[in-house]
Design an enzyme around this catalytic site. Structure first.
Site, short mmCIF file in Angstrom:
data_model
loop_
_atom_site.label_atom_id
_atom_site.label_comp_id
_atom_site.label_asym_id
_atom_site.label_seq_id
_atom_site.Cartn_x
_atom_site.Cartn_y
_atom_site.Cartn_z
N GLY A 1 80.69 107.54 -46.22
CA GLY A 1 81.08 108.72 -47.20
C GLY A 1 81.18 107.85 -48.59
O GLY A 1 81.71 106.64 -48.58
N ARG B 1 75.04 107.89 -43.49
CA ARG B 1 76.06 107.56 -42.37
C ARG B 1 75.17 107.00 -41.23
O ARG B 1 75.75 107.04 -40.13
CB ARG B 1 76.84 108.73 -41.88
N GLY C 1 83.27 103.12 -40.09
CA GLY C 1 82.04 102.91 -39.70
C GLY C 1 81.35 101.89 -39.75
O GLY C 1 80.62 101.27 -38.77
N THR C 2 81.36 101.49 -41.01
CA THR C 2 80.60 100.38 -41.37
C THR C 2 80.96 98.92 -40.98
O THR C 2 80.09 98.18 -40.69
CB THR C 2 80.80 100.15 -43.07
N ASP D 1 90.31 107.24 -47.45
CA ASP D 1 91.38 107.64 -46.48
C ASP D 1 92.25 106.67 -46.18
O ASP D 1 93.37 106.89 -45.78
CB ASP D 1 90.71 107.80 -45.01
N GLY E 1 91.31 112.75 -45.65
CA GLY E 1 91.91 111.53 -44.76
C GLY E 1 91.32 111.27 -43.50
O GLY E 1 92.08 110.44 -42.64
N GLN F 1 87.86 115.19 -54.16
CA GLN F 1 88.61 114.03 -54.02
C GLN F 1 87.64 112.91 -53.90
O GLN F 1 88.07 111.69 -54.09
CB GLN F 1 89.36 114.17 -52.82
O1 F6P Z 1 85.82 109.15 -44.79
C1 F6P Z 1 85.94 109.80 -46.04
C2 F6P Z 1 85.78 111.37 -45.62
O2 F6P Z 1 85.94 112.08 -46.92
C3 F6P Z 1 86.96 111.92 -44.83
O3 F6P Z 1 88.19 112.05 -45.54
C4 F6P Z 1 86.35 113.19 -44.64
O4 F6P Z 1 86.82 113.62 -43.04
C5 F6P Z 1 84.82 112.89 -44.25
O5 F6P Z 1 84.53 111.51 -45.21
C6 F6P Z 1 83.84 113.69 -44.78
O6 F6P Z 1 82.77 113.41 -44.38
P1 F6P Z 1 81.21 113.99 -45.14
O7 F6P Z 1 80.99 113.10 -46.20
O8 F6P Z 1 80.50 113.88 -44.05
O9 F6P Z 1 81.56 115.39 -45.47
#
Ligand code: F6P
Length: 374
Positions: free
Chosen positions: A12, A74, A112-113, A135, A178, A300
């Site tokens: 993300g 991702r 993840g990275t 997070d 988070g 956020q």
């Molecule tokens: O890891 C960052 C984050 O924004 C988390 O807080 C949230 O659960 C997730 O990524 C949301 O992911 P996506 O980008 O797949 O909506």
């Protein structure tokens, strides 16, 4: 011989990524005299060999910009959707690394990275990672860039929700990102003076939350702000997950002709769906006050990084270039106190930094009367 480095952003996006790209890039190019190339869209771009040259020109003016100029995804090297199938593309990635004559690949990302970087390290590549996530859940580092910005945004949101909750005598449940860690909700909840803070580390009891809100109303404050982490879960829901697992293992182990290997995840998915709305409805019923929900979501993660994140990303990015110059690879550049420290990727990959139950912030919040639903 000057070194060649590649850089990518994965997972993300998060404020401060461009500041980090600039920090690594300028220090590598200008200070150490290296060459640098960017890969588009995370590990997918590396697999597809989609590169973009990074020079003084395109590294200029990006310090303050949100998102990532490189794009992100991702996608995982060992499980990448290609032509409708999930394929292990590690060999292609290794070939592209060598094809670009890289001495090191810098991966900017979160948990993840780190796991993906470890796979590349085990495949024999020189990699370095920088901790990026709103997070704040990357292990081994004091903090990660993106967190400070998101904290500011969530805090401002709570400030704004306060005045409207007060005016209408309402409960407002604000859902804060988070993932499965409570750092953002805890920080923003404290900074914004939330009356209730719910985090994944402390399963909550809806009756305890309702009792705290009723007590506030009796004391002359018939409004409340509930700062709820997206991963927070009630004791009741945890019981439901456990029960679903038991039922699943007794009756529905075979799904679509195959054994479900992820019953817990299936049950959890049902429980997590709409939990913020469900909590608000229950609180209405238990307190007699009207309730509203605000899900802050990707707000956020967007927009310009805070001063703190620009500084942190620059500190980590320039330290990363120094490590490459001295030939240190296979590490994450961690923030420690005012400085940086390199920790091996093995030490931190696969670990999640959650809020310790004895953390001083939890104790402080309790001292000012915040309810954690326990
Ligand atoms: O890891 C960052 C984050 O924004 C988390 O807080 C949230 O659960 C997730 O990524 C949301 O992911 P996506 O980008 O797949 O909506």
């Amino acid at each position: 011989m000057s070194k060649f480095i590649g850089i990518l952003t994965a997972g993300g996006d998060s404020p401060g990524l461009n500041a980090a790209i600039r920090g690594v890039g300028k220090a590598a190019l200008v200070y150490h005299g290296m060459h640098i190339v960017g890969f588009r869209d995370g590990f997918r771009g590396l697999m597809e060999n989609r590169t973009t040259p990074l020079d003084r020109g395109n590294l200029a003016g990006i310090l303050t910009i949100g998102g990532t100029i490189l794009g992100t995804s991702r996608d995982k090297p060992h499980k990448m959707p290609v032509g409708g199938k999930m394929l292990n593309m590690l060999d292609t990635i290794v070939a592209n690394y060598h094809g670009n004559h890289l001495d090191c690949l810098v991966c900017l990302g979160g948990g993840g990275t780190l796991k993906n970087a470890l796979r590349l390290k085990q495949a024999g590549l020189n990699v370095i990672t920088l901790p990026k996530t709103i997070d704040n859940d990357v292990a081994g580092t004091d903090t990660s860039f993106g967190f400070d910005t998101a904290l500011g945004i969530a805090t401002e949101a709570i400030d704004r929700l306060h005045s409207t909750a007060h005016s209408h005598h309402r409960i407002i449940v604000v859902e804060i990102m988070g993932h499965r860690a409570g750092w953002l909700a805890l920080g923003a909840g404290i900074a914004g003076g939330a009356d209730v803070i719910l985090i994944p580390e402390i399963p909550y009891d809806v009756d305890s939350v309702a009792a705290a809100i009723r007590a506030r109303a009796r004391g002359g404050s018939p409004f409340s702000i509930v700062a709820m982490a997206e991963g927070a879960v009630s004791k009741q829901d945890l019981e439901a997950i456990a029960a679903a697992e038991i039922t699943d293992s007794k009756t529905a182990k075979v799904k679509d002709g195959r054994k479900s290997d992820n019953q817990e995840a299936d049950a959890a998915e049902l429980v997590y769906a709409d939990r913020t709305l469900r909590l608000a409805k229950k609180l209405e019923a238990l307190t007699g006050l009207e309730a509203r929900v605000t899900i802050l979501g990707h707000v956020q993660r967007g927009g310009a990084p805070s001063a703190g994140d620009r500084i942190l990303a620059t500190r980590l990015g320039t330290a990363c270039a120094d490590l490459i110059a001295e030939g240190t690879y296979g590490v994450m550049v961690a923030a420690r106190g005012d400085g940086t420290r390199s920790v091996t990727i093995e030490e931190v990959a696969g670990k999640v930094k959650t809020v310790p139950l004895k953390h001083s912030l939890i104790a402080s919040a309790r001292r000012v009367g915040t309810n954690f639903g326990d």
